[in-house]
Design a protein around this motif. Structure first.
Motif, PDB file in Angstrom:
ATOM      1  N   THR A  79       0.925  -1.078   0.006  1.00  0.00           N
ATOM      2  CA  THR A  79       0.127   0.149   0.134  1.00  0.00           C
ATOM      3  C   THR A  79       0.891   1.000  -0.011  1.00  0.00           C
ATOM      4  O   THR A  79       2.047   1.177   0.776  1.00  0.00           O
ATOM      5  CB  THR A  79      -0.987   0.065   1.402  1.00  0.00           C
ATOM      6  OG1 THR A  79      -0.139   0.200   2.274  1.00  0.00           O
ATOM      7  CG2 THR A  79      -1.966  -1.161   1.112  1.00  0.00           C
ATOM      8  N   THR A  80       0.214   2.168  -0.529  1.00  0.00           N
ATOM      9  CA  THR A  80       1.145   3.440  -0.630  1.00  0.00           C
ATOM     10  C   THR A  80       1.014   4.279   0.667  1.00  0.00           C
ATOM     11  O   THR A  80      -0.316   4.453   1.061  1.00  0.00           O
ATOM     12  CB  THR A  80       0.665   4.369  -1.788  1.00  0.00           C
ATOM     13  OG1 THR A  80       0.913   3.604  -3.192  1.00  0.00           O
ATOM     14  CG2 THR A  80       1.335   5.758  -2.072  1.00  0.00           C
ATOM     15  N   ILE A  81       1.758   4.666   1.287  1.00  0.00           N
ATOM     16  CA  ILE A  81       2.191   5.643   2.419  1.00  0.00           C
ATOM     17  C   ILE A  81       1.801   6.874   2.255  1.00  0.00           C
ATOM     18  O   ILE A  81       1.136   7.744   2.732  1.00  0.00           O
ATOM     19  CB  ILE A  81       2.929   5.178   3.446  1.00  0.00           C
ATOM     20  CG1 ILE A  81       3.190   3.776   3.772  1.00  0.00           C
ATOM     21  CG2 ILE A  81       3.226   6.147   4.418  1.00  0.00           C
ATOM     22  CD1 ILE A  81       4.607   3.307   4.469  1.00  0.00           C
ATOM     23  N   ASP A  82       2.769   7.496   1.211  1.00  0.00           N
ATOM     24  CA  ASP A  82       2.736   8.693   0.802  1.00  0.00           C
ATOM     25  C   ASP A  82       3.260   9.087  -0.461  1.00  0.00           C
ATOM     26  O   ASP A  82       3.923   7.919  -1.191  1.00  0.00           O
ATOM     27  CB  ASP A  82       3.869   9.561   2.050  1.00  0.00           C
ATOM     28  CG  ASP A  82       3.479  11.015   1.781  1.00  0.00           C
ATOM     29  OD1 ASP A  82       2.618  11.541   1.155  1.00  0.00           O
ATOM     30  OD2 ASP A  82       4.166  11.695   2.557  1.00  0.00           O
ATOM     31  N   ILE A  83       2.890  10.167  -1.215  1.00  0.00           N
ATOM     32  CA  ILE A  83       3.366  10.558  -2.518  1.00  0.00           C
ATOM     33  C   ILE A  83       3.862  11.923  -2.419  1.00  0.00           C
ATOM     34  O   ILE A  83       3.204  12.792  -1.777  1.00  0.00           O
ATOM     35  CB  ILE A  83       2.299  10.548  -3.618  1.00  0.00           C
ATOM     36  CG1 ILE A  83       2.046   9.036  -3.653  1.00  0.00           C
ATOM     37  CG2 ILE A  83       2.826  11.007  -4.859  1.00  0.00           C
ATOM     38  CD1 ILE A  83       0.580   8.897  -4.607  1.00  0.00           C
ATOM     39  N   VAL A  84       5.283  12.098  -2.806  1.00  0.00           N
ATOM     40  CA  VAL A  84       5.911  13.340  -2.743  1.00  0.00           C
ATOM     41  C   VAL A  84       6.127  14.040  -3.896  1.00  0.00           C
ATOM     42  O   VAL A  84       6.711  13.373  -4.785  1.00  0.00           O
ATOM     43  CB  VAL A  84       7.152  13.447  -1.712  1.00  0.00           C
ATOM     44  CG1 VAL A  84       7.796  14.663  -1.747  1.00  0.00           C
ATOM     45  CG2 VAL A  84       6.686  12.929  -0.277  1.00  0.00           C
ATOM     46  N   ARG A  85       5.662  15.148  -4.425  1.00  0.00           N
ATOM     47  CA  ARG A  85       6.058  15.885  -5.710  1.00  0.00           C
ATOM     48  C   ARG A  85       7.217  16.766  -5.354  1.00  0.00           C
ATOM     49  O   ARG A  85       7.177  17.590  -4.601  1.00  0.00           O
ATOM     50  CB  ARG A  85       4.898  16.653  -6.369  1.00  0.00           C
ATOM     51  CG  ARG A  85       3.687  15.618  -6.572  1.00  0.00           C
ATOM     52  CD  ARG A  85       3.392  15.430  -7.985  1.00  0.00           C
ATOM     53  NE  ARG A  85       2.263  14.577  -8.054  1.00  0.00           N
ATOM     54  CZ  ARG A  85       2.278  13.460  -8.881  1.00  0.00           C
ATOM     55  NH1 ARG A  85       3.463  12.992  -9.260  1.00  0.00           N
ATOM     56  NH2 ARG A  85       1.141  12.799  -8.862  1.00  0.00           N
ATOM     57  N   HIS A  86       8.428  16.367  -5.779  1.00  0.00           N
ATOM     58  CA  HIS A  86       9.490  17.136  -5.514  1.00  0.00           C
ATOM     59  C   HIS A  86      10.108  18.407  -6.227  1.00  0.00           C
ATOM     60  O   HIS A  86      10.909  19.193  -5.797  1.00  0.00           O
ATOM     61  CB  HIS A  86      10.797  16.218  -5.331  1.00  0.00           C
ATOM     62  CG  HIS A  86      10.759  15.224  -6.385  1.00  0.00           C
ATOM     63  ND1 HIS A  86      11.125  15.542  -7.523  1.00  0.00           N
ATOM     64  CD2 HIS A  86      10.445  13.792  -6.625  1.00  0.00           C
ATOM     65  CE1 HIS A  86      11.214  14.441  -8.439  1.00  0.00           C
ATOM     66  NE2 HIS A  86      10.750  13.652  -7.717  1.00  0.00           N
ATOM     67  N   GLY A  87       9.251  18.585  -7.387  1.00  0.00           N
ATOM     68  CA  GLY A  87       9.689  19.615  -8.211  1.00  0.00           C
ATOM     69  C   GLY A  87      10.936  19.899  -8.915  1.00  0.00           C
ATOM     70  O   GLY A  87      11.455  20.867  -9.189  1.00  0.00           O
ATOM     71  N   MET A  88      11.629  18.479  -9.098  1.00  0.00           N
ATOM     72  CA  MET A  88      12.650  18.429 -10.079  1.00  0.00           C
ATOM     73  C   MET A  88      12.708  17.368 -10.978  1.00  0.00           C
ATOM     74  O   MET A  88      11.799  16.576 -10.664  1.00  0.00           O
ATOM     75  CB  MET A  88      13.885  18.536  -9.368  1.00  0.00           C
ATOM     76  CG  MET A  88      14.060  17.301  -8.127  1.00  0.00           C
ATOM     77  SD  MET A  88      15.589  17.725  -7.069  1.00  0.00           S
ATOM     78  CE  MET A  88      16.680  16.798  -7.701  1.00  0.00           C
ATOM     79  N   HIS A  89      13.598  16.990 -11.957  1.00  0.00           N
ATOM     80  CA  HIS A  89      13.569  16.157 -12.634  1.00  0.00           C
ATOM     81  C   HIS A  89      14.538  15.002 -12.017  1.00  0.00           C
ATOM     82  O   HIS A  89      15.688  15.054 -12.044  1.00  0.00           O
ATOM     83  CB  HIS A  89      14.011  16.389 -13.910  1.00  0.00           C
ATOM     84  CG  HIS A  89      13.012  17.059 -15.030  1.00  0.00           C
ATOM     85  ND1 HIS A  89      11.639  16.498 -15.156  1.00  0.00           N
ATOM     86  CD2 HIS A  89      13.098  18.396 -15.600  1.00  0.00           C
ATOM     87  CE1 HIS A  89      10.976  17.736 -15.895  1.00  0.00           C
ATOM     88  NE2 HIS A  89      11.907  18.877 -15.886  1.00  0.00           N
ATOM     89  N   ALA A  90      13.886  14.021 -11.236  1.00  0.00           N
ATOM     90  CA  ALA A  90      14.774  13.235 -10.479  1.00  0.00           C
ATOM     91  C   ALA A  90      15.516  12.047 -11.565  1.00  0.00           C
ATOM     92  O   ALA A  90      14.859  11.629 -12.508  1.00  0.00           O
ATOM     93  CB  ALA A  90      14.027  12.236  -9.638  1.00  0.00           C
ATOM     94  N   GLU A  91      16.631  11.555 -11.059  1.00  0.00           N
ATOM     95  CA  GLU A  91      17.500  10.969 -11.961  1.00  0.00           C
ATOM     96  C   GLU A  91      17.738   9.483 -10.884  1.00  0.00           C
ATOM     97  O   GLU A  91      18.024   8.440 -11.639  1.00  0.00           O
ATOM     98  CB  GLU A  91      18.727  11.482 -12.368  1.00  0.00           C
ATOM     99  CG  GLU A  91      18.681  12.654 -13.284  1.00  0.00           C
ATOM    100  CD  GLU A  91      18.027  11.960 -14.539  1.00  0.00           C
ATOM    101  OE1 GLU A  91      18.077  10.906 -15.192  1.00  0.00           O
ATOM    102  OE2 GLU A  91      17.359  12.888 -15.446  1.00  0.00           O
ATOM    103  N   CYS A  92      17.987   9.711  -9.724  1.00  0.00           N
ATOM    104  CA  CYS A  92      18.258   8.732  -8.835  1.00  0.00           C
ATOM    105  C   CYS A  92      18.005   8.886  -7.231  1.00  0.00           C
ATOM    106  O   CYS A  92      17.779  10.188  -6.999  1.00  0.00           O
ATOM    107  CB  CYS A  92      19.512   8.129  -8.967  1.00  0.00           C
ATOM    108  SG  CYS A  92      20.891   9.212  -8.676  1.00  0.00           S
ATOM    109  N   ILE A  93      17.953   8.053  -6.422  1.00  0.00           N
ATOM    110  CA  ILE A  93      17.615   8.321  -5.105  1.00  0.00           C
ATOM    111  C   ILE A  93      18.392   7.345  -4.178  1.00  0.00           C
ATOM    112  O   ILE A  93      19.114   6.321  -4.764  1.00  0.00           O
ATOM    113  CB  ILE A  93      16.013   7.960  -4.477  1.00  0.00           C
ATOM    114  CG1 ILE A  93      15.602   6.407  -4.625  1.00  0.00           C
ATOM    115  CG2 ILE A  93      15.156   8.908  -5.493  1.00  0.00           C
ATOM    116  CD1 ILE A  93      14.411   6.311  -4.296  1.00  0.00           C
ATOM    117  N   CYS A  94      18.527   7.788  -2.810  1.00  0.00           N
ATOM    118  CA  CYS A  94      19.218   6.743  -1.976  1.00  0.00           C
ATOM    119  C   CYS A  94      18.869   7.346  -0.393  1.00  0.00           C
ATOM    120  O   CYS A  94      18.242   8.450  -0.356  1.00  0.00           O
ATOM    121  CB  CYS A  94      20.825   6.826  -2.062  1.00  0.00           C
ATOM    122  SG  CYS A  94      21.338   8.454  -1.403  1.00  0.00           S
ATOM    123  N   LEU A  95      18.654   6.245   0.499  1.00  0.00           N
ATOM    124  CA  LEU A  95      18.372   6.688   1.691  1.00  0.00           C
ATOM    125  C   LEU A  95      19.604   6.560   2.783  1.00  0.00           C
ATOM    126  O   LEU A  95      20.747   5.740   2.305  1.00  0.00           O
ATOM    127  CB  LEU A  95      17.224   5.398   2.347  1.00  0.00           C
ATOM    128  CG  LEU A  95      15.958   5.538   1.622  1.00  0.00           C
ATOM    129  CD1 LEU A  95      15.119   4.208   2.302  1.00  0.00           C
ATOM    130  CD2 LEU A  95      15.404   6.616   2.234  1.00  0.00           C
TER     131      LEU A  95
END
Length: 130
Positions: A79-95
């Motif tokens: 299930t989806t907990i949250d959706i964040v619109r970040h205002g940039m063109h994302a290329e990659c993520i990490c925690l």
């Protein structure tokens, strides 16, 4: 071999090595049992290609990113907990290793304004337990 529905664009192992998450060009995110290859289901799809996937250190949450948004989902219930619109063109993520922050790497969208440069950006978001 895992049977992925679509062209794979991102993958991630769960911290315990039991689950493989796979994102596709069409925005799908599928989860598989790492030992057997059996499907564990799919998250709600994104509208665009998946650029990055990351499990929280405890394996409970799975973060998936497309160009315009980041979805935080419960990996067990899908299930989806949250959706964040970040205002940039994302290329990659990490925690971060403790799972408390999400880093999004990408570029600023073209503004059309001569005084606002396009270019590389990093966004750091604080995450809290749902």
């Amino acid at each position: 071999m895992l049977a992925v529905a679509g062209e794979s664009t991102a993958v991630a192992w769960s911290p315990d090595g039991a689950v493989i998450a796979c994102g596709t060009r069409t925005g799908a995110v599928q989860l598989f049992d790492a030992a057997s290859g059996a499907s564990r289901g799919a998250l709600a799809p994104h509208e665009r290609r998946i650029f990055g996937l990351a499990f929280a250190p405890d394996g409970r949450a799975l973060v998936s990113a497309d160009q315009d948004s980041v979805h935080i989902s419960d990996a067990a219930t899908l299930t989806t907990i949250d959706i964040v619109r970040h205002g940039m063109h994302a290329e990659c993520i990490c925690l971060t290793p403790d799972g408390g922050r999400l880093v999004i790497a990408g570029r600023a969208p073209s503004s059309g304004d001569r005084g606002v440069p396009d270019g590389a950006r990093l966004a750091v978001m604080e995450l809290t337990d749902p």
